[in-house]
Design an enzyme around this catalytic site. Sequence first.
Site, mmCIF file in Angstrom:
data_model
loop_
_atom_site.group_PDB
_atom_site.id
_atom_site.type_symbol
_atom_site.label_atom_id
_atom_site.label_comp_id
_atom_site.label_asym_id
_atom_site.label_seq_id
_atom_site.Cartn_x
_atom_site.Cartn_y
_atom_site.Cartn_z
ATOM 1 N N ASP A 2 -10.232 -4.782 12.301
ATOM 2 C CA ASP A 2 -10.082 -3.360 11.990
ATOM 3 C C ASP A 2 -9.392 -3.208 10.635
ATOM 4 O O ASP A 2 -8.248 -2.767 10.545
ATOM 5 C CB ASP A 2 -9.271 -2.688 13.110
ATOM 6 C CG ASP A 2 -9.320 -1.170 13.014
ATOM 7 O OD1 ASP A 2 -10.153 -0.651 12.248
ATOM 8 O OD2 ASP A 2 -8.523 -0.509 13.698
ATOM 9 N N ASP A 57 -1.279 -0.114 13.318
ATOM 10 C CA ASP A 57 -0.817 1.095 13.998
ATOM 11 C C ASP A 57 -0.651 0.884 15.505
ATOM 12 O O ASP A 57 -0.131 1.749 16.200
ATOM 13 C CB ASP A 57 -1.774 2.268 13.714
ATOM 14 C CG ASP A 57 -3.217 1.934 14.041
ATOM 15 O OD1 ASP A 57 -3.445 1.083 14.929
ATOM 16 O OD2 ASP A 57 -4.127 2.505 13.400
ATOM 17 N N ASP A 105 -1.206 -8.238 10.799
ATOM 18 C CA ASP A 105 -1.312 -7.149 9.826
ATOM 19 C C ASP A 105 -0.454 -7.501 8.628
ATOM 20 O O ASP A 105 0.650 -8.016 8.748
ATOM 21 C CB ASP A 105 -0.845 -5.821 10.447
ATOM 22 C CG ASP A 105 -1.179 -4.630 9.545
ATOM 23 O OD1 ASP A 105 -2.166 -3.938 9.838
ATOM 24 O OD2 ASP A 105 -0.478 -4.413 8.535
ATOM 25 N N HIS A 119 -10.517 4.384 18.995
ATOM 26 C CA HIS A 119 -9.952 3.142 19.527
ATOM 27 C C HIS A 119 -10.543 2.743 20.871
ATOM 28 O O HIS A 119 -10.666 1.559 21.157
ATOM 29 C CB HIS A 119 -8.423 3.235 19.567
ATOM 30 C CG HIS A 119 -7.838 3.246 18.175
ATOM 31 N ND1 HIS A 119 -7.380 4.391 17.566
ATOM 32 C CD2 HIS A 119 -7.720 2.256 17.245
ATOM 33 C CE1 HIS A 119 -6.975 4.102 16.335
ATOM 34 N NE2 HIS A 119 -7.171 2.822 16.119
ATOM 35 N N GLN A 179 0.826 -1.200 0.000
ATOM 36 C CA GLN A 179 0.000 0.000 0.000
ATOM 37 C C GLN A 179 0.861 1.250 0.000
ATOM 38 O O GLN A 179 2.066 1.170 0.187
ATOM 39 C CB GLN A 179 -0.903 0.000 1.237
ATOM 40 C CG GLN A 179 -0.144 -0.117 2.544
ATOM 41 C CD GLN A 179 -1.027 -0.621 3.682
ATOM 42 O OE1 GLN A 179 -2.237 -0.550 3.600
ATOM 43 N NE2 GLN A 179 -0.417 -1.122 4.743
#
Lengths: 521, 498
Positions: free
Chosen positions: B360, B288, B308, B264, B234
């Site tokens: 998420d 993150d 992730d 969050h 990305q």
Amino acid sequence: MSRAADTGARGSLETVRPRARTGRWTRRNFLGFALIGLAPKTQRAIIGGFADDGHGPGHALRDHSQFPSARRTMKIPVVIVGGGIAGLSAAWRLDKRGFRDFVLLEMHGQAGGNARWGENEITAYPWAAHYVPVPGKTTALVRELFEELGVLRNGVWDDRYLCFSPQERLFLHGRWQEGIEPAVGSTARDREDFSRFGDCIRQFRATGEFTIPMDLGAKPSQLDRLSIAAWLRQERFTSRYLYWYINYACRDDYGALAGDTSAWAGIHYFASRDPEEKGPLTWPEGNGWISRKLLAKLEHYVRTGTMAHRIRREGNRLQVSAGDTDYLADFVIFAAPSFLASHLSDDAPAIPNFVYSPWLTANITLDRLPRAQGMETAWDNVIYDSPALGYVVATHQSLRTHEDRSVWTFYWSLAEGPPAANRRLLLEYDWDWWKAAILADLERAHPDIRNCVSRIDILRLGHAMARPVVGFLESQERRNLINSRGNLLFANADLSGFSIFEEAQYRGIQAAERVLARLGR
Amino acid sequence: MPLLLFVPVALIAACGLIYELIAGTLASYLLGDSVFQFSTVIGSYLFAMGVGSYLSRYIARGLVARFVSIELMVALVGGFSSAALFLAFAYTQGFRLILYALVMIIGVLVGLEIPLLMRILKSRLEFKELVAHVLTFDYLGALAASLLFPILLVPKLGMVRSAVLFGMINAAVALWSMFLFREQLGARVLLRAASVLVLATLGVGMAGAERITEAADNSLYADEVIFARDTRYQRLVLTKWKDDVRLFLNAHLQFSSRDEYRYHEALVHPGLASLAGARRVLVLGGGDGLAVREILKYPTVESITLVDLDPDMTRLFSTHVYLSTLNQHSLTNPRVHVINADAFPWLDQNTGSFDFVVVDFPDPTSYSLGKLYTTAFYRLLARHLSAQGLVVVQGTSPLFARQSYWCIVETLKQAGLRTYPYHVYVPSFGEWGFVLASLAPYEAPMRLPAGLRFLSVHDVPELFRFPNDMLPVDAEPNRLNDQVLVRYYERDWREIAH
């Protein structure tokens, strides 16, 4: 408008010439740029070759070459010739009915026929057939098989095997659009024609004449006496997009132009299916997945690399010569393409009016994916007005959200011109020529394709599939093969006039059932 | 008269310092580790100035003309240094090389300036006067620059335009010198034309700064881009405006440091606080580390697995000084296991059940991402859920993408889960939706961890109430073979844009 139907596949073989390479980087400026990390990716070598297409042994058969004589004779009630879907389905049926005294002879090193597959470090990929439409309730045999293979469980299709979104896209006017029906730049007239065509198909579907397997519904029809292109003209369709679309469908499913395809067969393509679920069913290796599963069950019946080269009458039996063995069989199920039978046996009828379409498929390994304009990569990717059929992405059914590499299966039915001449071209041109032609075609939609491809493997299929030409439905030759009364039974999908999984399976199973009935089982 | 002579000294000193500061700042923004970047940039810059000073001895004649041409070169190289660095970072692999090459070039040129100027002036002043004045103005210029840079230049002009502005000052000094030392210089038409050309080029550069930065993606973002990288998966961009840092993935806003705590806290606590003694937690996406920061507030949680896709993302949020402070070093906590993998195949290939799962992912903007919002994915997820376990899914905006949001709820239902939709207001996002899903009934928590900035226990039930304009609408479930969600999402947001 009279020649509208022919416009779809305008690019003949001759128009797709290999293009000279341009742009050269000298060693010095390459080094200079490489030092600061600015070097563009340079043109790279693309490797590959022709896959084993078996035309060597096939032509030996045609030319009545001398084959070594057998060293042993074996009595066996049933021999199946040909290990494609028809042959494997016959075997599946015999085995399922508890009948185990048979062998299946396959000339190639790998069984599967048009449902063969390959595999590399990236993914498995198909060599030809790559999907099965979700079968409707009436296509009972296909459903039975899929229940056995775990694709259909308690009436629910496993969603890993249903083709993921997005299914199809079309490169048109410089960008990719979703779906294969041309939408970009379509006029009200185009949309009206598509909508009216849809209405016609719904009416045909309601007649119940267009079924899968086709045998269950087919009856003598006026529609078999003209081409689908002629029928479109007769019905006063004018949209160039619609003609392209129908022509594409005929080239894709039958390897034939709309002008050569029976209107009955053309309509059958659209009117025979009314799926209960959005499909089709597909796997990375295409229908090779089914071959694999069937072979896992039936392995011990299958003799690969064993070409039947002679079938001779021996009293009430048939003697099948293959490799070092003469098989003495009560029945032979001939599941290989039917035209081959007359090369093996004096009893088999010659079928000069059966037309077979030559095809070329190529598995293109990409170690980086090309850039593209518009809609993201779909499963089936078609370039408008290309002489070829586009490509299918073998990694499409992956659960990953990101792919760096892939294998594309490129399809090209040589529909334009006489099949025999195209078969000669298929053998005449070398791999470099076909490689250049394939890249030139893809380059229209993917300008940087040459920098992404690491290898291209090409399969040449001289007689890939039967072609449902005008008059096929009522042809006497077809009837004769279906109804042949001796102990040589035909089972190839060409009995149906077109090569689809369901027909191959149906013909194979029908032959098996008839053998079982005559053996009193 | 002396003042007219010495103001240019202050100006060129200021310019020299500004280029150094820009190089140092950009290097620490883009590469992180500001101590290392500033030290090495300042070190190589000073060294290059020394080289320049030494080289000045080889310039024997035509001092004024040489000085003017050096000024013009500094004007060009320094003026476009910032733009060049942004573009180099965005488009090449050789950012460091270009950075230090620029620092060296500018350093050498700047190092030449003062010795040459002193030699030009030496006939006009006594040596002790000359040294005292030149160095005084040199340091004054440096002071002015070092104060202007953080207070005025970066916030008002941004990095690209600040550099161009000081390039123009260098060019102006060139013109000014030509005027001042016209007797020594004589008629130099070419040099004058060159000065005007450089000034004009910089003028165009100033006007087109927007365009230049557009190429580096800046135009997409309202604020200064402080970090941009095309990772394997990305495009990752961080922007900064005063104390507000924003993360964009493929140009979609992921969080703003000003209000991410709302997002969050709302993502984690309504679910996790309702589970007594949750031990194993899975976070899918969320590289993150901000959701993990919230989860770490629960002492009962023994292990947090974060899956992730992008190793560059998790590395950045583990090591970057500012970002790892923002997530309170959550990604390097011993209870946290970071796995860089594609979530769907990872779930497919791994067994193990979790008490709480945070989903998420980026919004379903493409069919590839849409796979992570399908019945097949949620069914697989349910198989990794303990009997009392809970899943929370970020579900886009129920206000702006209403049908998309309720499609996600419907998809979870079709996967055989009970659903508890809720929403929260996050200023930088607007109204945002989440869905809790479970096999067993859910009840709102009785207590929350201490020290939350946004959520309180009696507010939690409020989140589950939807006002009229966000109430459920009909939506088909999203399936792998028929991804309606991607189409809903595209249509929902297109309607907003109009």
